[in-house]
Design an enzyme around this catalytic site. Structure first.
Site, PDB file in Angstrom:
ATOM      1  N   ASP A  83       0.877  -1.426  -0.003  1.00 50.21           N
ATOM      2  CA  ASP A  83       0.107   0.164   0.247  1.00 50.21           C
ATOM      3  C   ASP A  83       0.296   1.378   0.113  1.00 50.21           C
ATOM      4  OD1 ASP A  83      -2.695   1.470   0.112  1.00 50.21           O
ATOM      5  OD2 ASP A  83      -2.600   1.623   2.491  1.00 50.21           O
ATOM      6  N   GLY A 175      -7.292   8.381   8.217  1.00 49.93           N
ATOM      7  CA  GLY A 175      -7.746   9.076   8.635  1.00 49.93           C
ATOM      8  C   GLY A 175      -8.950   8.703   9.626  1.00 49.93           C
ATOM      9  N   HIS A 202      -9.660   5.237  -1.412  1.00 48.12           N
ATOM     10  CA  HIS A 202      -8.813   5.003  -0.189  1.00 48.12           C
ATOM     11  C   HIS A 202     -10.035   5.956   0.869  1.00 48.12           C
ATOM     12  CE1 HIS A 202      -4.899   3.531  -1.044  1.00 48.12           C
ATOM     13  NE2 HIS A 202      -5.308   3.445  -2.521  1.00 48.12           N
TER      14      HIS A 202
HETATM   15  P1  13P Z   1      -8.158   4.833   6.324  1.00 42.83           P
HETATM   16  O1  13P Z   1      -7.346   4.999   7.211  1.00 42.83           O
HETATM   17  O2  13P Z   1      -8.526   6.024   6.597  1.00 42.83           O
HETATM   18  O3  13P Z   1      -9.528   3.681   6.632  1.00 42.83           O
HETATM   19  O4  13P Z   1      -7.855   4.958   4.645  1.00 42.83           O
HETATM   20  C1  13P Z   1      -6.716   3.962   4.705  1.00 42.83           C
HETATM   21  C2  13P Z   1      -5.954   3.397   3.247  1.00 42.83           C
HETATM   22  O5  13P Z   1      -6.700   4.383   2.334  1.00 42.83           O
HETATM   23  C3  13P Z   1      -4.889   2.832   3.040  1.00 42.83           C
HETATM   24  O6  13P Z   1      -4.412   3.001   2.112  1.00 42.83           O
END
Ligand code: 13P
Length: 278
Positions: A83, A175, A202
Site C-alpha cells: 500500500d 484517518g 482510499h
Molecule cells: P483509512 O486509514 O482512513 O481507513 O484509510 C486507509 C487507506 O486508504 C490505506 O491506504
C-alpha cells in the site's frame, strides 16, 4: 495447495457484479489472522495490505510468509498488496518477497511525473505477473488538502500507464474525520462511465455505508480500511488491560477477545461492500 491471487482474479469481477472487495491494512500477526478469518467466515475474497513503512525492515516479509501459509490451507482468494509504494525499488522488493499486487503512489507529483513514474512501475510489476494500482488527484493523510480526480485525467492516465486499478479522489481522506465526509458521487459516476478498470477508494474509515454503496455502484471495486481497524485493535487491548488490572496475563490471552472484535468488524464490512447502488 492454493496460492495468493492478483487483483485481476478478484477486482474486475467485483466491479462487474457491482460489489467491492475490502482491503485491510494489517501490521502484526493478530491483525493478519483476524482479517483472514473474517474472509473465511464470509467466504469472500479479501485484500490484505501492508503500508510501505513496514517494508523498511523484515515485517512486510514476515507478513507475506504468514499470509501465504494461511492461504495454502484455504480456498479463499487472497491478494497481498503493498500500500502506497514510494519507488520502483520498493515495488521490486515487494515482488521479491511474494506480494502479488503493489501500489505506486505518485499522487503528490505533477500529473506528467505521476504518469512517468507509474508507467515505469507498471512495466516492472507486469513483467513479474503482479498487478498494480496507482492514484490520481490526491487523498491526503489527516488534515492535508484533498485534490479531486477528474474523469479526463482518469482516462488519459489509464491509457498511458496501463494500470490495473485506479485510486480516485472523490472527497475522502486517510484517518478519522473531524466532520462526516460527503463523497462527490457525480464525479465518481462520470469517472466510472469513462474508465472500465476497477476503481479504488482510499480513506474508508468513517465514511457512511450508504455513501460507500453509491461509490461501489459507480465502479469502486476496492475499499481501503486502516485507521478504524488498527484503532479498534489498540483500544481493545487497552480495555483488556483495564479489566485485568495488575495481574499477569499472557499476551495471546489478551489478544484473543480483541481478535474476535476485529473478525466481527471485518465481516461486517465485507457484507456491507457486497452490493452497491449508484
Ligand atoms: P483509512 O486509514 O482512513 O481507513 O484509510 C486507509 C487507506 O486508504 C490505506 O491506504
Amino acid at each position: 495447495m492454493a496460492s495468493l491471487v492478483t487483483f485481476n482474479e478478484i477486482l474486475p469481477q467485483a466491479r462487474k457484479d457491482g460489489r467491492a472487495v475490502g482491503a485491510f491494512n494489517v501490521a502484526n500477526l493478530e491483525t493478519v489472522l483476524s482479517v483472514f478469518r473474517a474472509a473465511e467466515h464470509e467466504k469472500s475474497p479479501i485484500i490484505i495490505q501492508v503500508y510501505q513503512r513496514l517494508f523498511n525492515d523484515e515485517r512486510a516479509e514476515l507478513i507475506a510468509a504468514m499470509t501465504a501459509r494461511l492461504v495454502a490451507r484455504s480456498d479463499i482468494p487472497v491478494a497481498l498488496h503493498l500500500d502506497h509504494g514510494t519507488s520502483v525499488e520498493q515495488i521490486r522488493k515487494a515482488i521479491d518477497i511474494g506480494y502479488t499486487s503493489v501500489m505506486i503512489d505518485g499522487s503528490q507529483l505533477s500529473f506528467a511525473d505521476n504518469i512517468a513514474l507509474t508507467s515505469e512501475a507498471v512495466k516492472v510489476a507486469h513483467q513479474a505477473g503482479v498487478t498494480i494500482e496507482a492514484e490520481i488527484g490526491h487523498v491526503p493523510f489527516g488534515d492535508g488538502e484533498i485534490e479531486l480526480s477528474t474523469a479526463a485525467e482518469a482516462v488519459e492516465f489509464v491509457e498511458k500507464t496501463g494500470v490495473d486499478a485506479l485510486a480516485i479522489s472523490i472527497g475522502t481522506a486517510h484517518g478519522f474525520y473531524k466532520k462526516e465526509p460527503v463523497l462527490d458521487i457525480e464525479r465518481a459516476a462520470e469517472i466510472g462511465r469513462r474508465v472500465a478498470i476497477p476503481l479504488v477508494l482510499h480513506g474508508g474509515t468513517g465514511v457512511p455505508e450508504n455513501q460507500l454503496k453509491k461509490a461501489i455502484g459507480c465502479g469502486v471495486a476496492k475499499i481501503n480500511i486502516a485507521t478504524e481497524l488498527q484503532n479498534m485493535f489498540l483500544r481493545g487491548v487497552a480495555q483488556e488491560l483495564d479489566k485485568n488490572g495488575d495481574k499477569f496475563k499472557p499476551l495471546d490471552l489478551y489478544f484473543k477477545p480483541v481478535e474476535e472484535k476485529i473478525i466481527e468488524f471485518v465481516s461486517g464490512k465485507i457484507r456491507a461492500f457486497s452490493e452497491g447502488g449508484c
